[in-house]
Design an enzyme around this catalytic site. Structure first.
Site, mmCIF file in Angstrom:
data_model
loop_
_atom_site.group_PDB
_atom_site.id
_atom_site.type_symbol
_atom_site.label_atom_id
_atom_site.label_comp_id
_atom_site.label_asym_id
_atom_site.label_seq_id
_atom_site.Cartn_x
_atom_site.Cartn_y
_atom_site.Cartn_z
ATOM 1 N N LYS A 54 0.827 -1.205 0.000
ATOM 2 C CA LYS A 54 0.000 0.000 0.000
ATOM 3 C C LYS A 54 0.863 1.257 0.000
ATOM 4 C CE LYS A 54 -3.657 -2.499 2.434
ATOM 5 N NZ LYS A 54 -4.299 -2.805 3.730
ATOM 6 N N GLN A 98 -4.072 -1.066 9.930
ATOM 7 C CA GLN A 98 -3.997 -2.401 9.353
ATOM 8 C C GLN A 98 -4.556 -3.451 10.310
ATOM 9 O OE1 GLN A 98 -3.045 -3.236 6.230
ATOM 10 N NE2 GLN A 98 -3.553 -5.370 6.685
ATOM 11 N N ASP A 121 -10.503 3.297 4.584
ATOM 12 C CA ASP A 121 -10.941 1.906 4.539
ATOM 13 C C ASP A 121 -12.467 1.803 4.548
ATOM 14 O OD1 ASP A 121 -9.023 0.000 4.125
ATOM 15 O OD2 ASP A 121 -8.511 -0.272 6.227
#
Length: 289
Positions: A54, A98, A121
């Protein structure tokens, strides 16, 4: 013959478009450079690989890369403090925590600490509410990537019968809402559905996101259906998905591979979300001024 959907190619096109927009805004001074802050807690090897990918994609697009790596024994307050720091930083457009987190941490509480305007997200309660109401917001990356794949393949959604196999909050639930808003008729099942084939066989499109390796086979898919495999599993023979894809050759019209299908789209949509967060943040600042 079944056609394999090239998610890598589609993702590369999206990433190139994002990079072009960032470069144009930077060159003209018409917008601030987007910045993504990633937070990794612990030493899980898979998570480290995902975060590295990412961060690499963000840098390749010309965006700012912010990162914090906390030890596996980090306390709830430690992680919350880092989130608050990035939330207050005007250079940070988006924040990504994460998952999964170490057991001592309450992931839901920490995710909801991320401002909805920086929730790239799309996992906060506020983001879920915006999706449910159909208001503008940042959508979860993997479901958005599935929609983009279908659009890139010119697969019509309005009026389509879609079976979503998997009801998780990361994929199944938000994807169902996105599909409904595109005019699809959606049936939802999961690995515990008594007669799974009765749900999936009538479908024009079958999307599978259960985390159960090899759950879906030819008995679940009608000839000519499109199959999207969101699952990913590491085996001695390599990566595989929730679908027994080799058994669907000649049955499905199109199918996503594992790897190279939905996976690359997730990172591409993260970049899109980071860009949108920066653009929408600039809009709010302009109105406030």
């Amino acid at each position: 013959m079944t056609t394999t959907i090239d998610g890598t190619r589609i993702a590369q096109r999206i990433r190139a478009q994002v990079a072009e927009e960032v470069a144009a805004a930077t060159a003209t001074g018409s917008g601030k450079v987007p910045g993504l802050a990633t937070i990794l807690v612990g030493d899980d090897p898979a998570s480290a690989v995902y975060v590295a990918a990412k961060r690499r994609a963000i840098r390749e697009a010309g965006m700012r890369d912010f990162h914090r790596h906390l030890p596996p024994h980090a306390a709830q307050d430690d992680v919350a403090s880092v989130i608050d720091e990035f939330a207050a930083d005007p250079q940070v457009s988006g924040i990504l925590l994460q998952l999964p987190l170490p057991r001592q941490l309450d992931a839901a509480v920490l995710i909801d600490r991320i401002p909805v305007t920086k929730d790239v997200d799309g996992l906060t309660t506020a983001s879920a509410g915006l999706l449910a109401r159909g208001e503008r917001g940042l959508r979860p990356c993997t479901p958005s990537g599935v929609i983009e794949l279908l659009d890139a393949e010119a697969i019509p959604l309005q009026g389509a019968q879609v079976a979503v196999v998997g009801w998780g909050e990361l994929v199944g639930r938000p994807l169902t809402q996105l599909l409904l808003r595109r005019g699809a008729t959606v049936s939802v099942a999961h690995e515990h559905t008594t007669d799974l084939a009765a749900v999936t066989r009538p479908a024009d499109i079958v999307v599978v996101a259960t985390g159960v390796r090899g759950l879906i086979g030819p008995e679940h898919v009608s000839p000519g259906a499109v199959v999207i495999d969101v699952g990913i599993h590491r085996t001695p023979a390599g990566l595989t998905g929730d679908v027994r894809s080799a058994e669907l050759d000649g049955i499905a019209d199109r199918i996503t591979p594992v790897p190279g299908g939905v996976g690359p789209m997730t990172i591409a949509m993260l970049m899109v979300n980071t860009l949108h967060a920066a653009q929408w943040g600039a809009e709010r600042e302009a109105v406030a001024a």
